[in-house]
Structure formats: C-alpha cells, structure tokens
Design a protein around this motif. Sequence first.
Motif, PDB file in Angstrom:
ATOM      1  N   THR A  85      -1.521   1.679   8.881  1.00 15.36           N
ATOM      2  CA  THR A  85      -1.614   0.430   8.117  1.00 15.36           C
ATOM      3  C   THR A  85      -1.273   0.667   6.654  1.00 15.36           C
ATOM      4  N   THR A  86      -0.633  -0.319   6.055  1.00 17.52           N
ATOM      5  CA  THR A  86      -0.252  -0.196   4.646  1.00 17.52           C
ATOM      6  C   THR A  86      -0.104  -1.588   4.047  1.00 17.52           C
ATOM      7  N   THR A  87       0.046  -1.649   2.726  1.00 16.74           N
ATOM      8  CA  THR A  87       0.405  -2.926   2.113  1.00 16.74           C
ATOM      9  C   THR A  87       1.688  -2.732   1.320  1.00 16.74           C
ATOM     10  N   THR A  89       0.629  -3.557   9.742  1.00 17.42           N
ATOM     11  CA  THR A  89      -0.234  -2.708  10.549  1.00 17.42           C
ATOM     12  C   THR A  89       0.411  -2.426  11.904  1.00 17.42           C
ATOM     13  N   ASN A 138       0.251  -7.150   4.310  1.00 23.63           N
ATOM     14  CA  ASN A 138      -0.355  -6.090   5.122  1.00 23.63           C
ATOM     15  C   ASN A 138       0.544  -5.838   6.337  1.00 23.63           C
ATOM     16  N   LEU A 158      -3.505 -11.073  10.986  1.00 26.47           N
ATOM     17  CA  LEU A 158      -2.178 -10.455  11.129  1.00 26.47           C
ATOM     18  C   LEU A 158      -1.462 -11.231  12.230  1.00 26.47           C
ATOM     19  N   SER A 172      -7.487 -11.776   6.028  1.00 26.11           N
ATOM     20  CA  SER A 172      -6.386 -12.612   6.526  1.00 26.11           C
ATOM     21  C   SER A 172      -5.955 -12.137   7.904  1.00 26.11           C
TER      22      SER A 172
HETATM   23  C1  LIG Z   1      -4.612  -4.647   7.122  1.00 31.77           C
HETATM   24  O1  LIG Z   1      -5.377  -5.587   7.874  1.00 31.77           O
HETATM   25  C2  LIG Z   1      -6.210  -4.976   8.837  1.00 31.77           C
HETATM   26  C3  LIG Z   1      -6.844  -6.103   9.660  1.00 31.77           C
HETATM   27  O2  LIG Z   1      -7.451  -7.031   8.813  1.00 31.77           O
HETATM   28  C4  LIG Z   1      -7.248  -4.117   8.146  1.00 31.77           C
HETATM   29  O3  LIG Z   1      -8.083  -3.481   9.102  1.00 31.77           O
HETATM   30  C5  LIG Z   1      -6.519  -3.059   7.334  1.00 31.77           C
HETATM   31  O4  LIG Z   1      -7.452  -2.291   6.595  1.00 31.77           O
HETATM   32  C6  LIG Z   1      -5.544  -3.697   6.374  1.00 31.77           C
HETATM   33  N1  LIG Z   1      -4.736  -2.635   5.775  1.00 31.77           N
HETATM   34  C7  LIG Z   1      -4.731  -2.402   4.454  1.00 31.77           C
HETATM   35  C8  LIG Z   1      -3.886  -1.245   3.998  1.00 31.77           C
HETATM   36  O5  LIG Z   1      -5.358  -3.072   3.659  1.00 31.77           O
END
Ligand SMILES: *[C@@H]1O[C@H](CO)[C@@H](O)[C@H](O)[C@H]1NC(C)=O
Length: 415
Positions: free
Chosen positions: A102-104, A125, A123, A143, A141
């Motif tokens: 997962t990344t942003t 994932t 986001n 996905l 939020s």
């Molecule tokens: C992206 O969203 C998921 C589900 O809400 C969350 O678990 C995850 O930590 C988020 N990733 C980042 C990098 O914030």
Amino acid sequence: MGAMHLLLLTLSLLSLSTNAHNITEILSPFPEYKLFNSYLSQTKLDGEINSRETVTVLALNNAAMSSLAAKHPLSVIKNALSLHVLLDYYDGAKLHQISDGTTTSTTLYQTTGNAPGNLGSVNITDLKGGKVGFGSAVPGSPLDSSYTKEVKKMPYSISVIEISNPIIAPGILTAPTGSANITAMLDKAGCKTFAALLGSTGVEKVFETAAAKALTVFAPSDEAFKAAGVPDLSKLTNAELVALLQYHALPSYSPFGSLKTTKDPISTLATNGAGKFDLTVATSGDEVTLKTGVGSSRVASTVTDAPPLCIFTVDSLLLPEELFGKAPSPAPGPATATSPAPAVSTPTPSPATAPSPVFSPPAPPMESPEGSPSEGPSQSEESKSDKAAADVNTPALCKALLTVSASVVVSVFLA
Ligand SMILES: *[C@@H]1O[C@H](CO)[C@@H](O)[C@H](O)[C@H]1NC(C)=O
Ligand SMILES: *[C@@H]1O[C@H](CO)[C@@H](O)[C@H](O)[C@H]1NC(C)=O
Ligand SMILES: *[C@@H]1O[C@H](CO)[C@@H](O)[C@H](O)[C@H]1NC(C)=O
C-alpha cells in the motif's frame, strides 16, 4: 562569447525536450476515452499533464466519466479529474510491486492549494488476488475503484492506465455557492491595493462580467505596489489607469498548465483598438514569467482556479509598453521619468541562476525543485520516501543525463 553561445544553445535544446508527450494525442485513438479526453481539454488539464515530466493518468471510460460529468459544473469536474493525475510513474508492473502492498501518491489536485491534509493524494493498495484498489488517501475512504488495464506507457515520462470508477475525495464534489467575489478573494490573497483600484475605477464590474465567460487575472501583491521604481499611478489619466488594470487580465481561462505551454503573445482585456497591450510568457522549469516589453513579473501563486475563472498573484506590476514604453512614445511624463525597468522587473531566470540541485550540473531546468508556491510539492518531494522514489528517480536521472549528453553532442557538432 563562443562558450556563452554554446551554453544558451544547450539550454534552449534542453527546454525543447520538455514537452515530450501530448495526452490528447495519446488518448485520441481510443473511442472509449472520448469523454474523458474531452474533459481534459475543456478543463485545460491537458496542458498541466503535458507540462509534467513524470505523470500517471488514471483514465475513465465513457460510462465512468459520464457518471461523474452528468451533474457537476466544470470547476467541480476539474477538481475531481485533478485527482486522477498522479505526479509519479505507475504502470501495471509497478502497481503490483508496491512495497508493503500500500502507498499514497500525490496528484495534481495537491498543487491547487485547495487540498489540505491528504485530500490531494490517492491511496493505491495491492489487494488480494492481484487486484489493485484506488481511493482517496483521506483516512477511512473506500478503495472502490480498481485498476483495469494499461492504456499507454512511455517510461518514465507518462503512463496512462484505466481504472474502473472515479476516485472521489470527501467534499470534492461540493460546488462553491454563489458567484465568485473577485474583490473578496483578492483582499484575502494580499492584493488589497489592486482590489481597491478595481473598485474605484469600476474595472471590477468589467472583470465580473468577463468572469461569467472566461477570465484570468494577474493580481500584483500589495508589496508590488510599494516596490521602488513603481510609477506614480496618481499621475495617470483615468483612461490610462483603466488600461493598466485591464492589462492585468486575459479574456480567456488560462490556468497555470496552459500558461506554461503558451508560446505566442497573449491578448489582455486592455487589447482593443489602438495599442496591442499584449504579454509574452517565459517558462523555466516550474516557473512562469510574464514579460511586458518594459519589465517582467513572476507568477507567484494561484488564488483560484475554477473554470472559467483563474486568479494568480504576481510579484510585480505589469507595465505595458503602450503606457510606460520607450522614451519617444507619448507616455505620461512622470511615468517615463521614473523609468521602472530596473526596480520593477523580477530577475528573469538566467542560466547562472537556474537551480539544479537534484542532479549534478548541468541538470535540465525542468528537473528544478523550485516550483512556484502554487505548484505545491515539487517532483523530488512528490515521491514519498518509499522505494517508489528510487524506482522513478533512477530512470529520470538516466533520462536527464541522456538529454544533457545529446544536447552537448549537438552543440559541439553545430559549433
Ligand atoms: C490505504 O487504505 C487502506 C484501506 O483503508 C489502509 O489500510 C491503508 O493503510 C492505506 N494506505 C496508506 C499508505 O495510507
Ligand atoms: C496535442 O495534440 C492535439 C491533437 O492532436 C493537438 O490539437 C494539440 O495542438 C497538441 N498539443 C500540443 C501542445 O502540441
Ligand atoms: C464582495 O466582497 C467585498 C469585500 O468583502 C464586499 O464589500 C462586496 O460587497 C462583495 N460583493 C458582492 C457582490 O457580494
């Protein structure tokens, strides 16, 4: 002399290589993205995308795009689509190699100045079963959009991938209520002097009427009016003052990305009948400078970008040649006497000052991290600290070095 020419030639060749991609052209062979492509042009996001060195466009097919476009004004659609332009490179392979799954990623929306916190990020994932989910990076939020396929890639400059549904950040679909109050926005942005002049001359009304169709305003900051060498405006006739104020606006919607790719002189609201009252635009990296023929001014920040209205602040008054130009012209006496050129003009980025901290010199100007304040985080800060940054920067470095060496070869050849 010879060395200087060589340097200038090299720099101009470098700047020629910045517009490597054209999103309109990339999408045009695909009828399924016709609506999406059309909205990129209408919102002028195409110019933003084309002027970026490293981007990923999250394309929506006609069905997904019409669900977004159906019930919103263009300014809202622009905000929403800005969230679909990632300031990083992701193709299918990279999506499946996200570290920790997962990344942003920062998006163009982040650069508008309207995006506090994570609102301007997405986001990404890697979900179980090979599915890659997309959503707003605002915590909590859903996905609820997912990667469908690659559309086009030009590593590592642009990747276009299709996602299933629009990514909607909280509040992004809320249109501002009422018509924009230009004076109030200018006051708040530190342009009180300019706003007061608009009010006292009645030019405010002209701007408001124009804003219903298309208007771009370059508002000098209050500091700009106090700068040494600014002509004494009280010596201007009312007609001249009106022309000066109207010279600070364009009868078109020209957001930052469009300005960056502008080549020809542009008409202003003062352009009509006698006198041309136009401006030319110079771009260096992420910096845009307006040139009047008398002086120049940097575009400092974006106050609002809500099609068809765009308001920027500028560092210096824009002094048209027609009013303050060359000595023999019938310019107002006192204005000519305090020749404004040296004090008012902002130093144009010269080869000597062109920043190049990312790579060892001579790095191309487009890799410059000195974005204008309106542009938010620069390329180098955009990639978060994850290994994505390394993935992107290594090819970018190679590309930069290749570009530099190619230019040097050409320069030597021509010399
Ligand atoms: C992206 O969203 C998921 C589900 O809400 C969350 O678990 C995850 O930590 C988020 N990733 C980042 C990098 O914030
Ligand atoms: C991009 O391509 C479109 C369609 O081919 C063309 O109309 C437009 O002028 C191009 N833009 C630039 C900046 O070259
Ligand atoms: C716009 O804002 C200014 C300053 O806040 C205010 O004086 C003016 O009445 C407003 N105009 C409109 C049309 O609301």
